[in-house]
Write an enzyme that holds these catalytic residues in place. Sequence first.
Site, PDB file in Angstrom:
ATOM      1  N   GLY A 130       9.265   6.756  46.328  1.00 38.37           N
ATOM      2  CA  GLY A 130      10.668   6.639  45.935  1.00 38.37           C
ATOM      3  C   GLY A 130      11.060   5.182  45.739  1.00 38.37           C
ATOM      4  O   GLY A 130      10.696   4.325  46.541  1.00 38.37           O
TER       5      GLY A 130
ATOM      6  N   ARG B  47       4.541   9.447  41.890  1.00 38.83           N
ATOM      7  CA  ARG B  47       3.769  10.094  42.953  1.00 38.83           C
ATOM      8  C   ARG B  47       2.538  10.699  42.302  1.00 38.83           C
ATOM      9  O   ARG B  47       2.635  11.383  41.282  1.00 38.83           O
ATOM     10  CB  ARG B  47       4.612  11.161  43.655  1.00 38.83           C
TER      11      ARG B  47
ATOM     12  N   ASP C  53       5.918   5.313  53.832  1.00 45.07           N
ATOM     13  CA  ASP C  53       4.735   5.776  54.562  1.00 45.07           C
ATOM     14  C   ASP C  53       3.703   6.437  53.648  1.00 45.07           C
ATOM     15  O   ASP C  53       2.502   6.327  53.892  1.00 45.07           O
ATOM     16  CB  ASP C  53       5.124   6.692  55.725  1.00 45.07           C
TER      17      ASP C  53
ATOM     18  N   THR D 264      11.854   1.341  51.569  1.00 46.33           N
ATOM     19  CA  THR D 264      12.343   2.711  51.530  1.00 46.33           C
ATOM     20  C   THR D 264      13.779   2.721  52.031  1.00 46.33           C
ATOM     21  O   THR D 264      14.088   2.067  53.033  1.00 46.33           O
ATOM     22  CB  THR D 264      11.483   3.657  52.384  1.00 46.33           C
TER      23      THR D 264
ATOM     24  N   ASP E 205      15.198   4.981  53.537  1.00 49.67           N
ATOM     25  CA  ASP E 205      15.305   5.751  54.781  1.00 49.67           C
ATOM     26  C   ASP E 205      15.248   4.884  56.043  1.00 49.67           C
ATOM     27  O   ASP E 205      15.675   5.326  57.112  1.00 49.67           O
ATOM     28  CB  ASP E 205      14.199   6.804  54.862  1.00 49.67           C
TER      29      ASP E 205
ATOM     30  N   ASP F  19      12.825   4.188  57.987  1.00 49.55           N
ATOM     31  CA  ASP F  19      12.156   4.942  59.062  1.00 49.55           C
ATOM     32  C   ASP F  19      10.773   4.408  59.426  1.00 49.55           C
ATOM     33  O   ASP F  19       9.996   5.110  60.075  1.00 49.55           O
ATOM     34  CB  ASP F  19      12.045   6.416  58.668  1.00 49.55           C
TER      35      ASP F  19
ATOM     36  N   ARG G  18      15.870  12.885  54.606  1.00 48.40           N
ATOM     37  CA  ARG G  18      15.320  14.210  54.914  1.00 48.40           C
ATOM     38  C   ARG G  18      14.780  14.288  56.335  1.00 48.40           C
ATOM     39  O   ARG G  18      14.951  15.288  57.027  1.00 48.40           O
ATOM     40  CB  ARG G  18      14.207  14.562  53.913  1.00 48.40           C
TER      41      ARG G  18
END
Length: 329
Positions: A18, A79, A110, A133, A135, A137, A179
């Site tokens: 992403g 991807r 990741d 990212t 996110d 995370d 997510r």
Amino acid sequence: MITKLAGLETIGVLTSGGDSPGMNAAVRAVVRVAAKYDLKVFGIRHGYHGLIHNEVKPMKNNSVSNIIQRGGTILKSARSQEFRTVEGRMKAAETIKKYNIDALVAIGGDGTFTGANILSKEHGIKVIGIPATIDNDIIGTDETIGYDTALNTALDAVDKIRDTADAHERMFLVEVMGRDAGFIALETSIAGGAELALLPEELMDIDDVKSQLKNMLKNQVRSSLVVVAEGDESGGAIKLAEQIRDDFKKYDMRVCILGHIQRGGSPTARDRVLASRLGAAAIKTLMEGHSGVMVGIVNGKIKITPIKVAVDRKKDLDHSLIELAKLLR
């Protein structure tokens, strides 16, 4: 100044997975700092897909002019299912060999790091990861590239939604990205004054959601706003609305899914500086002889973390912020 490492002449750089605001700033830093060490740089378009299919081009300082302020990635992203196969990774390694690339700088999350780690193990290729990212995370860095921009994009939207919610006495369920990680949802809820945040890390059954909302709305007659992480157990904002609508008939309930707007836009100053620091650190880390690691920033200092650790472990939410969100409701 670090001297040029023997055997390190050419590097490749790619963005994968992403996209996130600030990737271009990271690419720019990689190219320009590499040039300072007289390293050749090849940009690989469309991530690992491009590595398999020979989408490789030389990059110089002028290749990265006027991109630091741009969202997305000039190298494009994709991807690749083919890269998940042994045969696909063999093709990727052949491309690396064809261009005499000595090390690969992989910018992403990741999934990107997993691919880089496997490629390194199977074919002995030096790799450095740069965490990008929205996110946020990935462990080993206080923030990932793109998170600050995405957070501010979400907050700007929430502020605007709050205005119309208040004007019409509505309840808005605002779904943000995340997510498997609730960083955007948690900090947006605090900064946006939301009545409730639903996070994948703090699962609540639907009865608890209803109970908390009812308690918070007892003395409130105008509007309310709930921030929902897309990966919340309730199934996202649309599913949540279906489950609670009948219990809150007083409110004109609306759902707003922010979606990919959070990925786009010009990166904030914070993300541009972060990306520039990490891009430069990636080259310096390679020059120091490291491989199979990710560069991050912890407490203002550059830190390197083994890619395997970054992939295998997820960053925890700050529980003090979770408690703060509860206190402010």
